[in-house]
Design an enzyme around this catalytic site. Structure first.
Site, PDB file in Angstrom:
ATOM      1  N   ARG A  49      -0.411  30.832  -1.479  1.00  0.00           N
ATOM      2  CA  ARG A  49       0.822  30.416  -0.808  1.00  0.00           C
ATOM      3  C   ARG A  49       1.349  31.500   0.133  1.00  0.00           C
ATOM      4  O   ARG A  49       2.236  31.259   0.945  1.00  0.00           O
ATOM      5  CB  ARG A  49       1.875  30.033  -1.861  1.00  0.00           C
ATOM      6  CG  ARG A  49       3.159  29.485  -1.299  1.00  0.00           C
ATOM      7  CD  ARG A  49       3.953  28.567  -2.260  1.00  0.00           C
ATOM      8  NE  ARG A  49       3.824  28.848  -3.675  1.00  0.00           N
ATOM      9  CZ  ARG A  49       4.435  29.849  -4.320  1.00  0.00           C
ATOM     10  NH1 ARG A  49       5.230  30.670  -3.666  1.00  0.00           N
ATOM     11  NH2 ARG A  49       4.243  30.010  -5.609  1.00  0.00           N
ATOM     12  N   TYR A 102      10.895  11.979  18.217  1.00  0.00           N
ATOM     13  CA  TYR A 102      10.215  11.589  16.980  1.00  0.00           C
ATOM     14  C   TYR A 102      11.253  11.275  15.902  1.00  0.00           C
ATOM     15  O   TYR A 102      12.022  12.145  15.511  1.00  0.00           O
ATOM     16  CB  TYR A 102       9.268  12.699  16.538  1.00  0.00           C
ATOM     17  CG  TYR A 102       8.411  12.302  15.367  1.00  0.00           C
ATOM     18  CD1 TYR A 102       7.460  11.311  15.500  1.00  0.00           C
ATOM     19  CD2 TYR A 102       8.577  12.898  14.128  1.00  0.00           C
ATOM     20  CE1 TYR A 102       6.679  10.920  14.418  1.00  0.00           C
ATOM     21  CE2 TYR A 102       7.796  12.519  13.040  1.00  0.00           C
ATOM     22  CZ  TYR A 102       6.855  11.527  13.197  1.00  0.00           C
ATOM     23  OH  TYR A 102       6.087  11.142  12.130  1.00  0.00           O
ATOM     24  N   ASP A 170      10.086  21.078  20.465  1.00  0.00           N
ATOM     25  CA  ASP A 170       8.931  20.403  19.862  1.00  0.00           C
ATOM     26  C   ASP A 170       7.888  20.211  20.967  1.00  0.00           C
ATOM     27  O   ASP A 170       8.106  19.472  21.925  1.00  0.00           O
ATOM     28  CB  ASP A 170       9.385  19.054  19.275  1.00  0.00           C
ATOM     29  CG  ASP A 170       8.261  18.326  18.525  1.00  0.00           C
ATOM     30  OD1 ASP A 170       7.087  18.463  18.942  1.00  0.00           O
ATOM     31  OD2 ASP A 170       8.550  17.602  17.561  1.00  0.00           O
ATOM     32  N   LYS A 195      -1.955  16.027  16.079  1.00  0.00           N
ATOM     33  CA  LYS A 195      -2.250  15.185  17.229  1.00  0.00           C
ATOM     34  C   LYS A 195      -3.367  15.822  18.070  1.00  0.00           C
ATOM     35  O   LYS A 195      -4.443  16.028  17.554  1.00  0.00           O
ATOM     36  CB  LYS A 195      -0.963  14.940  18.012  1.00  0.00           C
ATOM     37  CG  LYS A 195       0.274  14.638  17.117  1.00  0.00           C
ATOM     38  CD  LYS A 195       0.194  13.281  16.438  1.00  0.00           C
ATOM     39  CE  LYS A 195       1.273  13.065  15.363  1.00  0.00           C
ATOM     40  NZ  LYS A 195       2.644  13.353  15.746  1.00  0.00           N
TER      41      LYS A 195
HETATM   42  C1  LIG Z   1       3.815  13.419  14.893  1.00  0.00           C
HETATM   43  C2  LIG Z   1       4.984  14.186  15.380  1.00  0.00           C
HETATM   44  C3  LIG Z   1       5.712  15.005  14.506  1.00  0.00           C
HETATM   45  C4  LIG Z   1       5.413  15.088  13.019  1.00  0.00           C
HETATM   46  O1  LIG Z   1       4.160  15.626  12.788  1.00  0.00           O
HETATM   47  P1  LIG Z   1       3.323  15.365  11.423  1.00  0.00           P
HETATM   48  O2  LIG Z   1       2.134  16.243  11.576  1.00  0.00           O
HETATM   49  O3  LIG Z   1       3.013  13.903  11.392  1.00  0.00           O
HETATM   50  O4  LIG Z   1       4.221  15.764  10.292  1.00  0.00           O
HETATM   51  C5  LIG Z   1       6.771  15.730  15.033  1.00  0.00           C
HETATM   52  N1  LIG Z   1       7.098  15.650  16.336  1.00  0.00           N
HETATM   53  C6  LIG Z   1       6.426  14.867  17.194  1.00  0.00           C
HETATM   54  C7  LIG Z   1       6.833  14.824  18.627  1.00  0.00           C
HETATM   55  C8  LIG Z   1       5.355  14.112  16.744  1.00  0.00           C
HETATM   56  O5  LIG Z   1       4.709  13.320  17.607  1.00  0.00           O
END
Ligand SMILES: *Cc1c(COP(=O)(O)O)cnc(C)c1O
Length: 370
Positions: A49, A102, A170, A195
């Site tokens: 961890r 999101y 983000d 992604k």
């Molecule tokens: C998918 C996404 C998230 C969350 O990510 P996870 O890996 O699914 O927890 C946060 N912000 C944006 C813009 C996203 O597209």
């Protein structure tokens, strides 16, 4: 790194210095080192961890691509984003989150930060700068998921700086090859690596990147104590993927630009958003702050059934709620409660050949639009 192209940068980012006695390849490490170092040793690698060599190599690669001093990896994008929010918000403060970004981020803020005394304000991309004037912490998302609206990051960072407001961006949809928010004045980048960064539809991960040592040390401490960690094997998978990130993302951006152009003139399409289309409302700001416009196109069709018919009649599009992977995919966002029309679809372009996608999506839309 500065003068290299994106594919060279991606390959170089996952390079490691050869160290005599270290494994020849980045391998998963066990939860705790089998042989503990001597008592006095301050090694980080005593328990899974805390840290491990595979994380650190991935974190170094992500930091290089983001132009950050350091990065910290997490078990998902939401794990990274919520850890950063817990660190930078205090009771009595005002936090601005995207109203059109999101959806789980504003849901978390509403359900878990507001009851702890944080005033949560939701603002759309277009209103972010105004909302930032009365905020202690701002989380912006650009281009927004799913609407692909763009926030002027330089202007937002100036507003935040003049008020000592902490700015988080983000960077999931743009990716670090599309834009570097830290260079535009953000304090921290948060992102989902699930992604385009990992890019193969097979692993969830997230990260926080930045250059303020105290802020990063707090995020690292939060990760150690709360434990929302990335498995070392997943870290290794992403390292394997990152070497081809430049190639993949280049093809995705090229496909998205071509598909956006085709959709724009298709009679079955009510409207298209892609920050790289010259007539898009975000084009001017996007051209200033983005190096590439990304692999996602948003489109509005006549209704839910037309989106279903598009996917049903296509051989290359799959229905899938994630995005950024090697396969092209479509998600009808109203299904998940996003504030968008029933016929709104987010199309994520994969790495298929551009002409194949144009032919396939074009004929599927011809049938769907009938
Ligand atoms: C998918 C996404 C998230 C969350 O990510 P996870 O890996 O699914 O927890 C946060 N912000 C944006 C813009 C996203 O597209």
């Amino acid at each position: 790194m500065g003068s290299y192209g994106d594919s060279t940068r991606s390959v170089k980012a996952v390079d490691s210095e050869p160290v005599p006695g270290s494994p020849v390849a980045p391998t998963p490490v066990p939860a705790a080192a089998y042989h503990l170092p001597p008592d006095e040793d301050d090694s980080l690698d005593v328990y899974g961890r805390m840290s491990n060599p595979t994380w650190r190599q991935l974190e170094s690669a992500i930091a290089q691509l983001e132009g950050a001093a350091a990065a910290l990896v997490f078990g998902s994008g939401m794990a990274a984003i919520t850890a950063a929010l817990r660190v930078v918000t205090k009771p009595g403060q005002t936090l601005v989150v995207p109203a059109d970004g999101y959806y789980q981020v504003r849901t978390y803020a509403r359900e878990f930060l507001a009851p702890r005394g944080v005033t949560v304000v939701e603002a759309r991309c277009a209103d972010m700068c105004d909302a930032a004037r009365d905020a202690d912490v701002v989380l912006a998302e650009t281009p927004s998921n799913p609407g692909l609206d763009v926030v002027d990051l330089h202007q937002l960072a100036m507003t935040c700086r003049s008020r000592r407001t902490t700015l988080l961006v983000d960077n999931t949809t743009a990716t670090p090859l599309g834009q570097q928010p830290l260079s535009l004045g953000a304090d921290l980048v948060v992102a989902s690596a699930t992604k385009a960064l990992a890019g193969h539809h097979d692993v969830l991960a997230g990260y926080v990147a930045g250059s303020h040592p105290e802020m990063l040390a707090r995020v690292q401490r939060e990760r150690l104590l709360a434990g929302p960690i990335l498995g070392p094997f997943e870290a290794w998978l992403i390292l394997r993927s990152l070497g081809t990130f430049g190639l993949r993302f280049g093809q995705q951006c090229q496909n998205a630009a071509a598909v956006a152009l085709m959709l724009r003139s298709h009679p079955a399409v009510k409207s298209v958003r892609y920050p790289g289309l010259p007539e898009d409302p975000s084009y001017d700001i996007a051209s200033r702050q983005m190096r590439r416009f990304g692999g996602i196109v948003s489109v509005e069709l006549a209704g839910a059934d037309v989106v279903h018919d598009l996917v049903g009649n296509s051989a290359l599009l799959v229905g899938s709620t994630s995005f950024g992977g090697i396969h092209s995919s479509v998600d009808r966002r109203a299904r998940w409660g996003d504030p968008v029309p029933d016929g709104f679809a987010r199309i994520s372009l994969g790495i298929e050949d551009t002409d194949d996608l144009l032919g396939d999506i074009g004929q599927a839309l011809d049938i769907a639009g009938r």
